[in-house]
Design an enzyme around this catalytic site. Structure first.
Site, short mmCIF file in Angstrom:
data_model
loop_
_atom_site.label_atom_id
_atom_site.label_comp_id
_atom_site.label_asym_id
_atom_site.label_seq_id
_atom_site.Cartn_x
_atom_site.Cartn_y
_atom_site.Cartn_z
N GLU A 233 -9.90 7.59 25.41
CA GLU A 233 -8.77 8.07 24.60
C GLU A 233 -7.62 8.54 25.50
OE1 GLU A 233 -8.20 8.15 21.24
OE2 GLU A 233 -10.17 8.19 20.25
N LYS B 117 -4.85 18.09 11.92
CA LYS B 117 -5.64 17.33 10.94
C LYS B 117 -7.04 17.93 10.90
CE LYS B 117 -4.87 12.76 11.98
NZ LYS B 117 -5.38 11.41 11.75
N ASN C 2 -2.99 5.21 17.10
CA ASN C 2 -4.08 4.36 16.62
C ASN C 2 -4.28 3.10 17.44
OD1 ASN C 2 -4.98 5.99 14.60
ND2 ASN C 2 -3.58 5.14 13.08
N ARG D 271 3.38 8.58 14.73
CA ARG D 271 1.99 9.04 14.88
C ARG D 271 1.02 7.85 14.86
NH1 ARG D 271 -0.44 14.84 12.91
NH2 ARG D 271 -2.53 14.49 13.65
N HIS E 191 -7.62 1.46 17.48
CA HIS E 191 -8.42 2.05 16.41
C HIS E 191 -8.64 1.11 15.22
CE1 HIS E 191 -7.95 5.61 18.77
NE2 HIS E 191 -8.60 6.35 17.91
N GLU F 77 1.51 11.39 9.94
CA GLU F 77 1.12 9.99 9.89
C GLU F 77 2.23 9.02 9.56
OE1 GLU F 77 -2.27 8.85 10.19
OE2 GLU F 77 -2.60 10.86 10.91
N ARG G 68 -7.48 30.22 0.02
CA ARG G 68 -6.29 29.34 0.04
C ARG G 68 -5.61 29.26 1.40
NH1 ARG G 68 -5.85 31.85 -4.80
NH2 ARG G 68 -6.43 30.53 -6.53
N HIS H 193 -12.31 1.01 14.50
CA HIS H 193 -12.90 1.54 13.26
C HIS H 193 -13.82 0.51 12.61
CE1 HIS H 193 -9.56 4.76 12.72
NE2 HIS H 193 -10.63 5.28 13.29
N LYS I 57 0.12 14.03 22.93
CA LYS I 57 -0.30 14.30 21.54
C LYS I 57 0.63 15.34 20.91
CE LYS I 57 -3.15 14.13 17.94
NZ LYS I 57 -4.48 14.28 17.41
N HIS J 233 -17.22 7.28 19.21
CA HIS J 233 -15.89 6.87 18.77
C HIS J 233 -15.06 6.27 19.91
CE1 HIS J 233 -12.01 7.03 16.78
NE2 HIS J 233 -11.56 7.78 17.76
#
Ligand SMILES: NC(=O)c1ccc[n+]([C@@H]2O[C@H](COP(=O)([O-])OP(=O)(O)OC[C@H]3O[C@@H](n4cnc5c(N)ncnc54)[C@H](O)[C@@H]3O)[C@@H](O)[C@H]2O)c1
Ligand SMILES: [Zn+2]
Length: 360
Positions: A185, A143, A245, A241, A248, A237, A121, A252, A227, A265
């Site tokens: 990036e 993340k 993106n 945040r 992106h 998010e 856990r 994506h 960041k 990516h």
């Protein structure tokens, strides 16, 4: 150059170091002295190249250290591998007082972080990213997760590390294409949040591509700072945040359209940034001359692999199918000037299509 930043979230406050030699000099301070087991999750190839650098630190923990090899690759970033790691950890005597070190690229830090988030856990993780993308992005922010057949990163957890040790020296062995993809990036961070970083990136593409200190290290540190700042202000998010993106949304779509195999990516994001910049100019959120500046800076980092056979229609269809999975709206992060953005949804299809076509 030594830089140290903090991420401060509701879960935890932790340091993120950017320093050549930090693997030897600083990693030990993050490993709890009482850890019964120290699990290093890594790829065999990364371990062969740089594992020796962890030696002195790990020696002090004697046989409490276990190195676990994860096969690497997007296709192996799956629940099965997390279970396999957890089984190995248990067999090797892992318990609640164990700690995981994620030592590799973004795939390793995502998997190691997620395994740590689930095992018993939740046990602590220390991230030691070894690709540029992982240093400036994946390893910072907590993340973690794995892929499903139905899509990337669809199972995961927020699990903030005890610390992140970023040593630009390990990037010396990284393939040029990976360096370039990571630099896109970094450029993104400049466009959304830092005119200084943007200028540095726009002025020195060759120094950056050559990984030349102090320019390269400064660029890493500045994007890591951004960041950390964004994640601290907005851990899970929310709107802030979301600015990360930039590039992106269409990126994506392009990654999915090319089945995650043709492009890295960062390359897809470079294409997405170029399209989003065209879109911003078209929608009047950005002056045309600033748009040109951004597109030129992206292109200074070299060609994105040719996209023969990719059509704007196909990418539009991908955006629409994405829409179904993210609550019915496509969001675009659009620059308003260098260092600032606005988030727009309900953008007319013909504007998106035209921006894609201008970028193909
Ligand atoms: N968690 C997040 O917030 C977040 C953010 C961005 C990306 N990601 C994830 O990161 C992953 C991509 O990460 P990546 O681009 O680092 O890919 P990766 O982990 O596959 O690494 C790229 C390649 O570089 C090799 N490599 C790693 N370190 C090296 C070194 N020092 N020298 C030579 N080769 C080295 C690896 O073996 C691999 O072949 C994706 O799965 C993506 O979803 C996560
Ligand atoms: Zn990205």
């Amino acid at each position: 150059m030594i830089s140290e930043f903090n991420v401060e979230t509701s879960q935890k406050k932790y340091p993120v170091l950017v320093e050549r030699g930090s693997i030897e000099r600083r990693l030990a301070e993050f490993i709890p002295a009482k850890a019964h087991r120290v699990f290093v999750v890594t790829e065999e190839s990364v371990w062969a190249l740089h594992g020796g650098r962890l030696k002195a630190t790990l020696e002090t923990f004697g046989d409490r250290v276990k190195v676990l090899h994860f096969p690497g690759g997007e296709a192996r970033k799956r629940m099965t591998e997390v279970e396999a790691l957890a089984d190995l950890m248990l067999e090797a005597g892992g318990d609640r007082s164990s700690v995981v070190i994620g030592f590799g690229g973004g795939i390793v830090t995502d998997v190691a972080g997620f395994a740590a988030a689930c095992f018993m856990r939740g046990i602590p993780v220390i991230q030691v990213p070894t690709t540029l993308l992982a240093q400036v992005d994946a390893a910072v922010g907590g993340k973690t997760g794995v892929n499903l057949v139905g899509g990337k990163n669809l199972v995961g957890a927020f699990h903030q590390p005890l610390g992140v040790v970023i040593d630009p020296d390990v990037l010396g062995t990284l393939e040029m294409r990976e360096v370039r993809a990571g630099l896109y990036e970094v450029l993104k961070a400049g466009v959304i949040r830092s005119p200084e970083l943007f200028r540095m990136m726009a002025e020195h593409p060759f120094k950056m591509l050559a990984r030349e200190a102090p320019y390269f290290d400064q660029a890493i540190a500045e994007s890591v700072r951004i960041k950390c700042e964004v994640v601290s202000a907005d851990e899970k998010e929310g709107d802030l945040r979301r600015i990360l993106n930039f590039g992106h949304t269409i990126g994506h779509a392009l990654e999915a359209e090319t089945r995650y195999s043709l492009l890295l990516h960062g390359e897809a994001v470079a294409f997405g940034m170029r399209a989003a910049t065209h879109l911003a100019v078209r929608l009047d959120t950005l002056a045309p001359e600033t748009g040109t500046e951004i597109v030129e800076a992206i292109e200074a980092y070299g060609a994105i692999p040719t996209l023969s056979g990719i059509t704007s229609e196909a990418l539009m269809a991908r955006l629409v199918s994405d829409k179904k999975t993210v609550g019915g709206k496509v969001h675009f992060v659009l620059p308003t000037k260098i260092g600032e953005t606005v988030i727009r949804s309900n953008v007319p299809d013909d504007a998106i299509r035209a921006a894609i076509e201008a970028s193909l």
